[in-house]
Structures are given as C-alpha cells and as structure tokens.
Design a protein around this motif. Structure first.
Motif, PDB file in Angstrom:
ATOM      1  N   THR A  27       0.831  -1.207   0.000  1.00 56.70           N
ATOM      2  CA  THR A  27       0.000   0.000   0.000  1.00 56.70           C
ATOM      3  C   THR A  27       0.866   1.258   0.000  1.00 56.70           C
ATOM      4  N   GLU A  28       0.218   2.393  -0.251  1.00 52.76           N
ATOM      5  CA  GLU A  28       0.936   3.676  -0.194  1.00 52.76           C
ATOM      6  C   GLU A  28       1.443   3.951   1.222  1.00 52.76           C
ATOM      7  N   PRO A  63       0.040  12.341 -19.898  1.00 52.59           N
ATOM      8  CA  PRO A  63       1.493  12.487 -20.059  1.00 52.59           C
ATOM      9  C   PRO A  63       2.229  12.503 -18.717  1.00 52.59           C
ATOM     10  N   CYS A  64       3.450  12.014 -18.736  1.00 56.65           N
ATOM     11  CA  CYS A  64       4.266  12.001 -17.517  1.00 56.65           C
ATOM     12  C   CYS A  64       5.412  12.995 -17.693  1.00 56.65           C
ATOM     13  N   PRO A  65       5.688  13.808 -16.684  1.00 58.65           N
ATOM     14  CA  PRO A  65       6.755  14.810 -16.826  1.00 58.65           C
ATOM     15  C   PRO A  65       8.145  14.220 -17.053  1.00 58.65           C
ATOM     16  N   CYS A  66       8.315  12.907 -16.807  1.00 57.09           N
ATOM     17  CA  CYS A  66       9.658  12.324 -16.967  1.00 57.09           C
ATOM     18  C   CYS A  66      10.060  12.239 -18.437  1.00 57.09           C
ATOM     19  N   GLY A  67       9.085  12.384 -19.343  1.00 60.29           N
ATOM     20  CA  GLY A  67       9.428  12.338 -20.778  1.00 60.29           C
ATOM     21  C   GLY A  67       9.089  11.004 -21.427  1.00 60.29           C
ATOM     22  N   ARG A  68       8.864   9.988 -20.614  1.00 63.50           N
ATOM     23  CA  ARG A  68       8.440   8.708 -21.200  1.00 63.50           C
ATOM     24  C   ARG A  68       6.983   8.852 -21.645  1.00 63.50           C
ATOM     25  N   THR A  69       6.668   8.191 -22.746  1.00 65.03           N
ATOM     26  CA  THR A  69       5.329   8.396 -23.311  1.00 65.03           C
ATOM     27  C   THR A  69       4.445   7.157 -23.189  1.00 65.03           C
ATOM     28  N   THR A  70       4.904   6.160 -22.478  1.00 62.22           N
ATOM     29  CA  THR A  70       4.127   4.923 -22.397  1.00 62.22           C
ATOM     30  C   THR A  70       2.928   5.095 -21.475  1.00 62.22           C
ATOM     31  N   ALA A  71       1.958   4.182 -21.638  1.00 59.31           N
ATOM     32  CA  ALA A  71       0.852   4.122 -20.682  1.00 59.31           C
ATOM     33  C   ALA A  71       1.413   3.625 -19.357  1.00 59.31           C
ATOM     34  N   ARG A  72       0.673   3.903 -18.287  1.00 59.43           N
ATOM     35  CA  ARG A  72       1.152   3.465 -16.970  1.00 59.43           C
ATOM     36  C   ARG A  72       0.095   2.622 -16.273  1.00 59.43           C
ATOM     37  N   LEU A  73       0.587   1.740 -15.433  1.00 65.22           N
ATOM     38  CA  LEU A  73      -0.291   0.838 -14.691  1.00 65.22           C
ATOM     39  C   LEU A  73      -0.343   1.326 -13.250  1.00 65.22           C
ATOM     40  N   ARG A  74      -1.545   1.543 -12.745  1.00 65.35           N
ATOM     41  CA  ARG A  74      -1.665   1.943 -11.336  1.00 65.35           C
ATOM     42  C   ARG A  74      -1.168   0.820 -10.432  1.00 65.35           C
ATOM     43  N   LYS A  75      -0.751   1.176  -9.245  1.00 67.82           N
ATOM     44  CA  LYS A  75      -0.356   0.175  -8.245  1.00 67.82           C
ATOM     45  C   LYS A  75      -1.404  -0.944  -8.216  1.00 67.82           C
ATOM     46  N   ILE A  76      -0.970  -2.181  -8.181  1.00 68.23           N
ATOM     47  CA  ILE A  76      -1.905  -3.312  -8.182  1.00 68.23           C
ATOM     48  C   ILE A  76      -2.662  -3.291  -6.842  1.00 68.23           C
ATOM     49  N   SER A  77      -3.995  -3.328  -6.923  1.00 63.78           N
ATOM     50  CA  SER A  77      -4.736  -3.187  -5.667  1.00 63.78           C
ATOM     51  C   SER A  77      -5.252  -4.504  -5.121  1.00 63.78           C
ATOM     52  N   GLY A  78      -5.140  -5.571  -5.887  1.00 64.75           N
ATOM     53  CA  GLY A  78      -5.625  -6.853  -5.376  1.00 64.75           C
ATOM     54  C   GLY A  78      -5.711  -7.857  -6.504  1.00 64.75           C
ATOM     55  N   ARG A  79      -6.362  -8.976  -6.233  1.00 63.50           N
ATOM     56  CA  ARG A  79      -6.496 -10.022  -7.248  1.00 63.50           C
ATOM     57  C   ARG A  79      -7.945 -10.476  -7.327  1.00 63.50           C
ATOM     58  N   THR A  80      -8.269 -11.081  -8.470  1.00 58.70           N
ATOM     59  CA  THR A  80      -9.642 -11.562  -8.636  1.00 58.70           C
ATOM     60  C   THR A  80      -9.784 -13.008  -8.165  1.00 58.70           C
ATOM     61  N   ASP A  81      -8.659 -13.647  -7.826  1.00 62.41           N
ATOM     62  CA  ASP A  81      -8.766 -15.028  -7.333  1.00 62.41           C
ATOM     63  C   ASP A  81      -8.277 -15.097  -5.887  1.00 62.41           C
ATOM     64  N   ASP A  82      -8.086 -16.317  -5.394  1.00 59.96           N
ATOM     65  CA  ASP A  82      -7.719 -16.457  -3.985  1.00 59.96           C
ATOM     66  C   ASP A  82      -6.218 -16.678  -3.786  1.00 59.96           C
ATOM     67  N   MET A  83      -5.416 -16.283  -4.791  1.00 58.79           N
ATOM     68  CA  MET A  83      -3.972 -16.474  -4.626  1.00 58.79           C
ATOM     69  C   MET A  83      -3.458 -15.586  -3.482  1.00 58.79           C
TER      70      MET A  83
END
Ligand code: DLL
Length: 434
Positions: free
Chosen positions: A214-215, A308-328
């Motif tokens: 978590t944050e 856009p991200c100020p770092c100059g990279r232009t890729t999409a970004r993935l938010r921090k993973i918040s959980g899973r859909t299974d019971d792993m």
C-alpha cells in the motif's frame, strides 16, 4: 535518465510497432504451439484476421489453467535446444508452472530491467543489493542482469540471512535495495535490533515488487530507511519483473509497450474497459520467443493511465496493483493457492479433508499456519504417530510450496463447518501499515 528511445515514442509509433509484433506473435503461436492453434480454431480466429491493434480483442484469453494443463513444455514455441533458462512459479495445484527463455529472450529481459531500474533512478555509481531469491523465482536472476547492464555494482545477496544482509549493506556501502516491500521492512527491524540505525546506512533508493503493498507501507519504508521507495511489477508467465516500473514523477508504473500489450477487462464479462477504468490486467507478450502468451489473464486488478508524464516517457502506466480476482495469496513473496495446499493434504493418509490457513505477521514477515483435521481412524491418541503425521505434512508442503509453514493438527470435526463456501483463509496480516 532514460535508458532507450523506445520509451519515448509517439502513440502512432507504439501502435505501429505493436501491430507488427502482434501479427508476428499470432502467427508464431499458431504455427508452433498446438494449444494455441486449437484454441484459435475453436474460436474461429485465423492469424490472417489480425490486421490492426484493435483486432487483439478477437483473440481468446489464456488462463493459468492452460499453463497447468500443458505442463511442463506444452506451450513453448521453440524446441528445448534453443531454451537456455527455465523459471517456475506456483500453479493452482501441486505442479508449478514452467516458463522458458531463449538467448534473445534473456537479452530482451535484461534490456527491460535496465529500463525499470534506470527510471527508478539506479546508475552505474550505485551498489545494488538484490535481496530476492535466486532460483526458480524470477526476481533474483531477473533483476540481476538488468542491473549489471546499467553498470551498477550488483550484490547478489539473495533472500534470508538478514543480519548478514545488514552487514553487507554496511560494509559494501549498498545504495540500492531490491526486495519485496515486506522484506525491506523486516530488514529495517533487524538492523535496529543489531543497534544499527537504518537511516545512517548509505542506502538511498529501493526497488520493490513481487507482492502487493500500500501507499502507507511505502511511506513507512521511506521513513524507516530514509530512502525513496519505488514499485515495479511483473509475473513469471509474461517474463518476470520488468513489465512495468515507476519513475516517481507521476502515479503508476510505465509499461514497456513495445514488448507488451496491456488491456484492462471486466473480470466477469471479459469486456475490454476504457483507460481509467479499474479491472483485471490482461497481457500479450509481443517479442518473447520461447514462451509467448496471448491475452494472459493475470487476475491482478489495476487501472491504465494515459496522461502524459513529466519524466518524458510516453508509455501508458499501470496503477499500483490493488488486489487479485482469485484467492492467490502471496506469503513472504511466494505465491500460494489454497487449492495447492489442498491437493497436498489430500494425498496424505490420516488427514481429513478439512483445513484452514491462518496467516499472521511477525516483525513484518508473514507466517503461515495450516490447521488440519486428523482423520478419525488416526486419532488414536498416540503422540508419536501424530508427531510423524505433522512432520510428513510439513515436509510435503515445504517441497511443493517452497515455503515453511507451521502445521497444527486438530481433532476430527473441530474446524468450523459452514453451509456455504468453506472459510479456509484467515488472513490476519495488517491491511494498512500507517
Ligand atoms: O513476482 C515477478 C516479480 C519479481 C515482479 C520481482 C517484481 C519484482 P510471480 O512470482 O510469477 O512473479 O508473481 C506474480 O505477483 O501476478 C502479482 O499478483 C504479484 N506482484 C508482482 N509484482 C507486484 C507488485 C513475480 N509490484 C504475481 N505489486 C503477480 C503487486 C505484484 N503485486
């Protein structure tokens, strides 16, 4: 610093590369992996139908079951003589899932790791201590070669032996720590118990991943170590670490979009969701030779950011993973499926099919206790016999899970029975570390 120019392409350029590579990988799997040929045929999709990026939605999903059913090499798109490395991760039952890499795959992997470590802020002036296990887990070897590529001085400390890790940090002047976030917190505790103030060590940066965090856990790590803590994400099925990583300048982890197509779907309907929506992460590997995956359902929950991200990279970004859909469950960085434990228990004589997993935390380290009912006929009262049974369970679990668990044998019919789904998991780990 930016590691390579492919991190900063225009949207049109990414789409062009992704389309070309998607068409290529679809042909490769169709021609070389019978599983994919059958799957595509069943769904009425031919490689020729894939002409543009949006056609990815025509392709069927791949799940962990497919990996399990084709164990060990059934999904490899290259003959074994071209495979130079194997890694493995937990499957949902007794057998792990196996992934392979050609020489070119290993080059790609180290290139993508070089990107994520550079964007986190690692340079050739750093001493980087890798406290991930070196073995079938992708964390240790995965990070290792990319860090070397960047020119950092790598300390392959692996996991465990924490007092020695602290000593190495002190003596070698480690500036970057690479581990799971929970292990980083545990290391700080150990340092303090050794009379060492973690903040006085030369450490300045941490790259953490392999498990959800978590944050507030980030804040705690940053405070106790006096460092900047960054997140990075990946999974064995898709490559290992190196799929996405934070630059620290805006929320989310930059995705290496020239090597992966990442979609977010509604986990219930399979419908592709627009950017900004939360859902299950689905990944197609575009360049992997040995073990390509098409629309792999990760079961991880996240959101894609496109701003856009100020770092100059232009890729999409993935938010921090918040959980899973299974019971792993992820216990000390090791992926654990309750079904895996169940299949081990079912094979042992003298055990009834009733068990409960209790997960706690001590000094920031996860502890797993498996409570399992002894079968009526074994419950004779012989202490020696029970002790032997407990040992058998412990050893079998250790072999299959690569994780030590405490085994607690309980009396027949003593675990709670429910009318609906059995409550097999009692996770007592703190959910928030603030
Ligand atoms: O954990 C690869 C990895 C190693 C990534 C080291 C980052 C650093 P697996 O053992 O196959 O591979 O586990 C993959 O772990 O599907 C997520 O559920 C979880 N996971 C990995 N990184 C993160 C993260 C490696 N940064 C599974 N945040 C994935 C949350 C993560 N969960």
């Amino acid at each position: 610093m930016i590691w390579d120019k492919n991190e900063c392409l225009s949207r049109e350029e990414y789409e062009k590369i992704q389309t070309e590579r998607l068409i290529d990988v679809v042909h490769r799997v169709y021609n070389h992996v019978p599983y994919y040929k059958n799957l595509f045929d069943q769904h009425g999709v031919k490689p020729e139908d894939i002409k543009s990026l949006k056609d990815v939605a025509k392709l069927p999903f791949t799940t962990k079951d497919a990996l399990r059913d084709n164990y060990p090499y059934g999904l490899f798109a290259k003959p074994l003589k071209e495979i130079v490395r194997l890694h493995a991760s937990s499957g949902t039952t007794g057998k792990p899932i196996v992934v392979g890499y050609t020489k070119k795959d290993l080059d790609t992997w180290s290139q993508l790791i070089a990107r994520i470590v550079t964007q986190a802020g690692v340079t050739e002036d750093d001493v980087a201590q890798v406290a991930f296990s070196y073995g079938l887990f992708t964390g240790g070897f995965g990070l290792h070669y990319g860090l070397e590529k960047v020119g950092a001085t790598v300390v392959p400390a692996s996991v465990g032996n924490t007092e020695k890790q602290i000593m190495l940090m002190q003596d070698f002047g480690t500036t970057v720590l690479i581990s799971t976030p929970s292990y980083a917190l545990h290391m700080a505790e150990v340092a303090i118990s050794m009379g060492i103030d973690p903040r006085k060590l030369p450490l300045r940066l941490g790259l953490f991943g392999g498990e959800p965090w978590t944050e507030s856990m980030r804040k705690q790590i940053e405070k106790v170590w006096g460092i900047k803590a960054t997140d990075n994400y990946g999974l064995s099925e898709v490559m290992g670490p190196g799929v996405a990583g934070e630059c620290g300048q805006s929320p989310g982890m930059h995705i290496s979009e020239d090597h992966f197509i990442v979609e977010i779907i509604d986990p219930n309907t399979g419908e592709v969701l627009p950017p900004g929506s939360e859902g299950e992460v689905v990944i197609t590997s575009l360049t992997k030779e040995a073990f390509p995956v098409i629309r792999y359902r990760t079961k991880d929950i996240s959101v894609i950011y496109n701003d856009p991200c100020p770092c100059g990279r232009t890729t999409a970004r993935l938010r921090k993973i918040s959980g899973r859909t299974d019971d792993m469950l992820i216990i000390r960085g090791v992926n654990v499926f309750p079904s895996q434990i169940e299949s081990v228990l079912m094979e042992i004589d003298g055990i009834a099919p009733h068990y409960q997993l209790v997960i706690t935390q001590k000094d920031f380290l996860d502890q797993l206790e498996i409570q399992v009912e002894v079968a009526e006929e074994k419950f004779t009262g012989s202490f020696k016999e029970l002790e032997l049974l407990e040992q058998t369970v412990r050893e079998k679990i250790k072999t299959v899970l690569s994780l030590s668990a405490k085994i607690k044998l309980v009396e027949p019919r003593s675990l709670e029975r429910t009318m609906g789904k059995a409550r097999r998991i009692i996770d007592k780990r703190p959910k928030d570390f603030s």
